[in-house]
Design an enzyme around this catalytic site. Structure first.
Site, mmCIF file in Angstrom:
data_model
loop_
_atom_site.group_PDB
_atom_site.id
_atom_site.type_symbol
_atom_site.label_atom_id
_atom_site.label_comp_id
_atom_site.label_asym_id
_atom_site.label_seq_id
_atom_site.Cartn_x
_atom_site.Cartn_y
_atom_site.Cartn_z
ATOM 1 N N LYS A 178 0.843 -1.198 0.000
ATOM 2 C CA LYS A 178 0.000 0.000 0.000
ATOM 3 C C LYS A 178 0.874 1.243 0.000
ATOM 4 O O LYS A 178 1.901 1.300 0.687
ATOM 5 C CB LYS A 178 -0.913 -0.046 1.233
ATOM 6 N N SER A 208 -9.781 -0.772 7.234
ATOM 7 C CA SER A 208 -9.300 -0.554 5.871
ATOM 8 C C SER A 208 -8.613 -1.748 5.230
ATOM 9 O O SER A 208 -8.295 -1.710 4.041
ATOM 10 C CB SER A 208 -8.351 0.651 5.838
ATOM 11 N N SER A 231 -9.587 1.729 2.975
ATOM 12 C CA SER A 231 -8.732 2.449 2.056
ATOM 13 C C SER A 231 -7.724 1.553 1.338
ATOM 14 O O SER A 231 -7.062 1.990 0.401
ATOM 15 C CB SER A 231 -7.971 3.536 2.842
#
Length: 536
Positions: A115, A214, A190
């Site tokens: 990420k 997330s 996210s």
């Protein structure tokens, strides 16, 4: 209490008044067929093929890179993809070690996505924000460093909501990621890019971050396994901070075994992170017992608590039905099921957003256009600060900074921030009491399946409400595992549903054991999206 029904493996709650009657009718979920294969570990499969000389690390890397190039224009999972020659050079080094009979790390030849709010020294780390566009850190995050030391090849940086603030990846400063199961739908957020990349087999595993769900919510939306470790289990050094008391680096994979192996690699105390725990790290892989060695009731005596408030109004009836099927399956495995009530459950969502916004308003003050990040030219220092932040931050980030600054301001601190901390204490006590009576707690991972891109973008309250199943776990600092457990039909799409399992602090070992047995014995479901199909 919960009691099972003799008809098609459904579970009926005794508190019928809390669940719409339509939820208790026969589910419209696709009927399982026993022919579907059980999830297998991509990591163990890669290792076996390398050690047997059946294939090479270069061939494996080329396969993943080919699939990534073919699917990425549709998905947009990655903000940055490592150059092919750099990936193949690392794969060639692994093949050299095999030829020379040198020791291999447990993740040798495994392509991993990271990420983009986790620092990488050889790739940009933008946190999905224009204010950090083209920024490349001078060091690797501890979790990334450990992945590399264990032989993993970092294939690229995955898309996210800016600074992790969002539930759809639509708040990214660069692009919107699509769901591999239906390109018109969101992958969650996210960590939507990390979940979509694993679901579409653009990489074998990925790292995400979980501040309020997330990792787990996108895992549910994309039909993959997501693991949020206990706060402190994995070092946060090198993680771009959003809400420091809640942020956790988590793992995503196509099987429970893969997430456990990655967790094993990245866990441990770190002198660079004062919040990292010195708690011992179990051998998570020892929990992955092959299906053929399981007895008829492999979870006999396990106490499972179903959180009553997660089955209330506002939860999709088909999601409830999938949870009922899962509970029935756990009963078949020998579990004892009970119902658990959390009176403070609904308070967790507003408390979370006050605390997270407050911490973000402090953490994001460092982005002023002076020390790092993009800078807007101005004649005065105050204008430089304001213009750099106005141009660099997106609307969601600005909204949360304003919310947090307000909550921390001199007339409102006691009314908002202090009360939110008191709610956090209530949530922690509720979980502690429930986990004294139960070995694991379960709930849906999200109140619905993936929704359409743009459907909730202009309704922030509706989007925030989608986190109601997950935020309490972060407030309590507990570990939680999400794994796919069924499907829901939405028009022409068939979309995965995720089951959330919550355990006691630092007891990821139990969650992985239960989750592995659950997925290996769940008959009839294959969680491979149409975008990948037979190419899997």
């Amino acid at each position: 209490m919960l009691s099972s029904i003799q008809s098609p493996r459904l579970l009926r709650l005794s508190t019928l008044h809390q669940i719409p009657l339509r939820c208790l009718q026969t589910s419209t979920t696709p009927v399982p067929t026993p022919s579907s294969p059980q999830p297998t570990s991509q990591i163990l499969k890669i290792r076996k093929s390398l050690l047997s000389r059946e294939t090479t690390a270069v061939e494996i890397a080329k396969t993943f890179l080919s699939r990534l190039r073919r699917t990425e224009p549709q998905l947009k999972s990655f903000l940055y993809v490592s150059p092919e020659d750099a990936v193949l050079k690392q794969a060639e080094e692994i093949d050299r070690k095999i030829r020379n009979n040198e020791e291999l790390g447990p993740l040798a030849g495994v392509l991993a996505g990271v990420k983009d709010n986790i620092c990488t020294s050889d790739m940009p780390s933008t946190a999905g924000s224009k204010i950090l566009e083209n920024y490349t850190p001078p060091y690797d995050a501890t979790a990334v460093k450990k992945l590399r030391e264990n032989g993993a090849i970092i294939v690229g940086k995955t898309n996210l909501d800016e600074f992790g603030m969002g539930s759809t990846t639509e708040a990214s400063g660069y692009q919107v990621t699509a769901n591999p199961w239906d390109l018109s739908r969101v992958p969650g957020g996210s960590s939507g890019g990390s979940a979509a990349a694993v679901s579409a087999q653009q990489c074998a595993v990925s790292l995400g971050t979980d501040t309020g769900g997330s990792v787990r919510q996108p895992a549910s939306f994309c039909g993959v396994v997501g693991l949020k470790p206990t706060y402190g289990r994995v070092s946060r050094y090198g993680l771009v901070a959003y809400a420091s008391s809640l942020d956790v680096i988590g793992c995503l994979g196509s099987s429970v075994a893969d997430t456990g192996i990655v967790l094993q690699a990245v866990s441990g105390h770190d002198k660079f992170d004062a919040t990292s725990s010195k708690q011992g790290i179990p051998n998570f892989a020892s929990q992955f017992i092959p299906k053929d060695y399981l007895d008829s009731k492999p979870l006999k005596g396990l106490r499972v608590g179903v959180i009553r408030e997660t089955l209330a109004d506002g939860v999709d009836p088909d999601v409830i039905s999938s949870l009922q099927h899962s509970v029935s399956h756990l009963e078949d495995l020998g579990c004892t099921i009970s119902e658990v009530s959390f009176p403070s459950f609904s308070l967790g969502l507003p408390a979370y957003y006050i605390l997270a916004s407050s911490e973000s308003s402090s953490n994001l003050a460092r982005y002023d256009g002076v020390r790092f990040g993009n800078q807007v030219f101005a004649d005065e220092l105050s204008s430089l600060y304001g213009d750099s932040r106005a141009e660099g931050f997106g609307s969601e980030v600005k909204l949360r900074i304003l919310m947090g600054t307000y909550a921390l301001s001199a007339g409102y601190y006691d009314a908002y921030y202090k009360r939110a901390q008191q709610v956090r204490t209530l949530v922690q006590k509720s979980f502690r009491a429930a986990l004294e009576e139960n070995d694991v707690l379960i709930s849906p991972a999200a109140p619905s399946v993936a929704y359409k891109i743009g459907e909730k973008k202009n309704d922030p309250l509706a989007m925030y409400a989608g986190d109601i199943m997950t935020v309490n776990v972060n407030l309590a600092g507990l570990p939680a595992l999400v794994l796919p457990c069924g499907f829901v039909e939405e028009g022409s799409s068939v979309l995965p549903v995720g089951l959330q399992m919550i355990g006691a602090a630092f007891d990821e070992e139990s969650l992985l054991k239960i989750g592995h047995i659950f997925e290996q014995t769940l008959q009839g479901y294959s969680f491979v999206p149409p975008l990948v199909g037979d190419d899997f």
